[in-house]
Design an enzyme around this catalytic site. Sequence first.
Site, PDB file in Angstrom:
ATOM      1  N   ASP A  61       0.890  -1.157   0.000  1.00  0.00           N
ATOM      2  CA  ASP A  61       0.000   0.000   0.000  1.00  0.00           C
ATOM      3  C   ASP A  61       0.931   1.210   0.000  1.00  0.00           C
ATOM      4  OD1 ASP A  61      -1.560   2.173   0.564  1.00  0.00           O
ATOM      5  OD2 ASP A  61      -2.722   1.202   2.140  1.00  0.00           O
ATOM      6  N   SER A 142      -1.192  13.126 -14.964  1.00  0.00           N
ATOM      7  CA  SER A 142      -2.392  13.125 -15.815  1.00  0.00           C
ATOM      8  C   SER A 142      -2.521  14.460 -16.513  1.00  0.00           C
ATOM      9  CB  SER A 142      -3.639  12.901 -14.953  1.00  0.00           C
ATOM     10  OG  SER A 142      -4.806  13.054 -15.743  1.00  0.00           O
ATOM     11  N   TYR A 155      -8.942  15.435  -7.556  1.00  0.00           N
ATOM     12  CA  TYR A 155      -8.101  14.520  -8.349  1.00  0.00           C
ATOM     13  C   TYR A 155      -7.161  15.374  -9.206  1.00  0.00           C
ATOM     14  CZ  TYR A 155      -6.528  11.292 -11.953  1.00  0.00           C
ATOM     15  OH  TYR A 155      -5.737  10.562 -12.818  1.00  0.00           O
ATOM     16  N   LYS A 159      -2.933  15.684  -9.051  1.00  0.00           N
ATOM     17  CA  LYS A 159      -2.011  15.440 -10.170  1.00  0.00           C
ATOM     18  C   LYS A 159      -1.145  16.676 -10.455  1.00  0.00           C
ATOM     19  CE  LYS A 159      -2.954  11.156 -10.986  1.00  0.00           C
ATOM     20  NZ  LYS A 159      -1.938  10.115 -10.780  1.00  0.00           N
TER      21      LYS A 159
HETATM   22  N1  LIG Z   1      -7.144   5.641 -16.728  1.00  0.00           N
HETATM   23  C1  LIG Z   1      -7.036   6.874 -17.131  1.00  0.00           C
HETATM   24  O1  LIG Z   1      -7.820   7.353 -17.936  1.00  0.00           O
HETATM   25  C2  LIG Z   1      -5.906   7.740 -16.601  1.00  0.00           C
HETATM   26  C3  LIG Z   1      -5.652   8.978 -17.234  1.00  0.00           C
HETATM   27  C4  LIG Z   1      -4.607   9.758 -16.755  1.00  0.00           C
HETATM   28  C5  LIG Z   1      -3.828   9.323 -15.723  1.00  0.00           C
HETATM   29  N2  LIG Z   1      -4.106   8.118 -15.134  1.00  0.00           N
HETATM   30  C6  LIG Z   1      -3.238   7.692 -14.039  1.00  0.00           C
HETATM   31  O2  LIG Z   1      -2.627   6.469 -14.402  1.00  0.00           O
HETATM   32  C7  LIG Z   1      -2.221   5.784 -13.217  1.00  0.00           C
HETATM   33  C8  LIG Z   1      -2.597   4.325 -13.330  1.00  0.00           C
HETATM   34  O3  LIG Z   1      -4.013   4.195 -13.273  1.00  0.00           O
HETATM   35  P1  LIG Z   1      -4.848   3.225 -14.239  1.00  0.00           P
HETATM   36  O4  LIG Z   1      -5.684   4.088 -15.089  1.00  0.00           O
HETATM   37  O5  LIG Z   1      -3.946   2.233 -14.875  1.00  0.00           O
HETATM   38  O6  LIG Z   1      -5.840   2.582 -13.160  1.00  0.00           O
HETATM   39  P2  LIG Z   1      -6.033   1.087 -12.647  1.00  0.00           P
HETATM   40  O7  LIG Z   1      -7.115   1.200 -11.631  1.00  0.00           O
HETATM   41  O8  LIG Z   1      -6.225   0.156 -13.791  1.00  0.00           O
HETATM   42  O9  LIG Z   1      -4.652   0.739 -11.940  1.00  0.00           O
HETATM   43  C9  LIG Z   1      -4.257   1.324 -10.720  1.00  0.00           C
HETATM   44  C10 LIG Z   1      -3.500   0.286  -9.915  1.00  0.00           C
HETATM   45  O10 LIG Z   1      -3.042   0.923  -8.718  1.00  0.00           O
HETATM   46  C11 LIG Z   1      -3.275   0.055  -7.636  1.00  0.00           C
HETATM   47  N3  LIG Z   1      -3.401   0.831  -6.402  1.00  0.00           N
HETATM   48  C12 LIG Z   1      -4.385   1.689  -6.037  1.00  0.00           C
HETATM   49  N4  LIG Z   1      -4.145   2.184  -4.812  1.00  0.00           N
HETATM   50  C13 LIG Z   1      -2.982   1.635  -4.388  1.00  0.00           C
HETATM   51  C14 LIG Z   1      -2.222   1.747  -3.202  1.00  0.00           C
HETATM   52  N5  LIG Z   1      -2.618   2.533  -2.186  1.00  0.00           N
HETATM   53  N6  LIG Z   1      -1.077   1.032  -3.105  1.00  0.00           N
HETATM   54  C15 LIG Z   1      -0.665   0.214  -4.108  1.00  0.00           C
HETATM   55  N7  LIG Z   1      -1.358   0.068  -5.261  1.00  0.00           N
HETATM   56  C16 LIG Z   1      -2.495   0.769  -5.394  1.00  0.00           C
HETATM   57  C17 LIG Z   1      -4.566  -0.696  -7.981  1.00  0.00           C
HETATM   58  O11 LIG Z   1      -4.675  -1.916  -7.249  1.00  0.00           O
HETATM   59  C18 LIG Z   1      -4.381  -0.915  -9.475  1.00  0.00           C
HETATM   60  O12 LIG Z   1      -3.704  -2.130  -9.753  1.00  0.00           O
HETATM   61  C19 LIG Z   1      -2.887   6.519 -12.056  1.00  0.00           C
HETATM   62  O13 LIG Z   1      -1.926   7.322 -11.393  1.00  0.00           O
HETATM   63  C20 LIG Z   1      -3.932   7.375 -12.738  1.00  0.00           C
HETATM   64  O14 LIG Z   1      -4.247   8.521 -11.976  1.00  0.00           O
HETATM   65  C21 LIG Z   1      -5.123   7.316 -15.549  1.00  0.00           C
END
Ligand SMILES: NC(=O)c1ccc[n+]([C@@H]2O[C@H](COP(=O)([O-])OP(=O)(O)OC[C@H]3O[C@@H](n4cnc5c(N)ncnc54)[C@H](O)[C@@H]3O)[C@@H](O)[C@H]2O)c1
Length: 252
Positions: A61, A142, A155, A159
Site C-alpha cells: 500500500d 495526468s 483529483y 495530479k
Molecule cells: N485511466 C485513465 O484514464 C488515466 C488517465 C490519466 C492518468 N491516469 C493515471 O494512471 C495511473 C494508473 O491508473 P490506471 O488508469 O492504470 O488505473 P487502474 O485502476 O487500472 O490501476 C491502478 C493500480 O493501482 C493500484 N493501487 C491503487 N491504490 C494503491 C495503493 N494505495 N497502493 C498500491 N497500489 C495501489 C490498484 O490496485 C491498481 O492495480 C494513475 O496514477 C492514474 O491517476 C489514468
Amino acid sequence: MAPGTRLAGKVAIVTGGASGFGRGIATKFVQEGANVIIADLSAEAGQALAKELQCNFTLADVTKRDCWEHLLKVAIDNFKQLDIVVNNAGITYPNKATADVTDKDFDLVMNVNVKSIYLSTNILLPYFLENKKPACFITVASTAGVRPRPRLTWYNASKAAAINATKTMAVEYGPQQIRFNSVSPVIGTTGMTHLFLGKPDTEENRKQFLSVVPLGRGSTPSDVANACCYLASEEAAFITGVNIEVDGGRCV
Ligand SMILES: NC(=O)c1ccc[n+]([C@@H]2O[C@H](COP(=O)([O-])OP(=O)(O)OC[C@H]3O[C@@H](n4cnc5c(N)ncnc54)[C@H](O)[C@@H]3O)[C@@H](O)[C@H]2O)c1
C-alpha cells in the site's frame, strides 16, 4: 515490438503495476531487460502478472511508510540494487460536483496520488544519495494536472501537485544525478475510467472526453509504457523535470 535491452541490468519498482497503465509499464520494462518489482494492493492480479512476466510481486500500500521500507529491502535482498521508481499507482473518487466531495474522497486522492510520492522519495532518496548512483523517478500524473476538467477538482489538484513536486525534486537533486520526470496520459481504458466518466466505461460515454483529443483516441498502456521506458533509459540521461503529455495533443 521485439524485446530489447534498453533497461538491461536495471532494477525498477512499478507501483500499481498489476493493472492498467502500470501493467503496461511493468511488461515493457521486463521486455527491455529490467528486473521489475510490481508493487500493488491487488495480490491476485499482481501475482498473476508477476508469474506471466517472471518478475517479483510485492504486496504494497503505497500510502504506508513501512511498505516503502519493505520495497527497498525487497530490491536489495533480491537484486542488490535499485535504479528506477515508477510512481504509477493512482486513484480517484467518482466524477462529482465539488460541493459534494467528502473528506474521505479528498484524503483518498491526496494519500494515493501525492503522499505516496512523498513517502517514496523520503525513504528511497537517502539510499540513492548514499550509493552515489544515478537514479530515476517517474511519476504517472495526468492531463488533469495540466488541463483540468470540471467535477474532478481534487483529483486534478493531486495530479498538479504530483507534477510540481516532480519538477521541484528534479531541480533539487539534479546535481546528484537523480532524475525526476512525469508522464501525463489522457483518458484510457483501465480500471479507473468509469470513475472519471462518472458512468459506465462504454464507447458512447467516452466520446465526450475523446472529442477534444486531436489524435482521436485515448492513451493505451503501451503509449504510457513507451514514454516511461524512454525516461528510464540512458537515452534520457539529460532529461529531467519534464512532464511528457502522452495525450494525442489534448493539452495543446
Ligand atoms: N485511466 C485513465 O484514464 C488515466 C488517465 C490519466 C492518468 N491516469 C493515471 O494512471 C495511473 C494508473 O491508473 P490506471 O488508469 O492504470 O488505473 P487502474 O485502476 O487500472 O490501476 C491502478 C493500480 O493501482 C493500484 N493501487 C491503487 N491504490 C494503491 C495503493 N494505495 N497502493 C498500491 N497500489 C495501489 C490498484 O490496485 C491498481 O492495480 C494513475 O496514477 C492514474 O491517476 C489514468
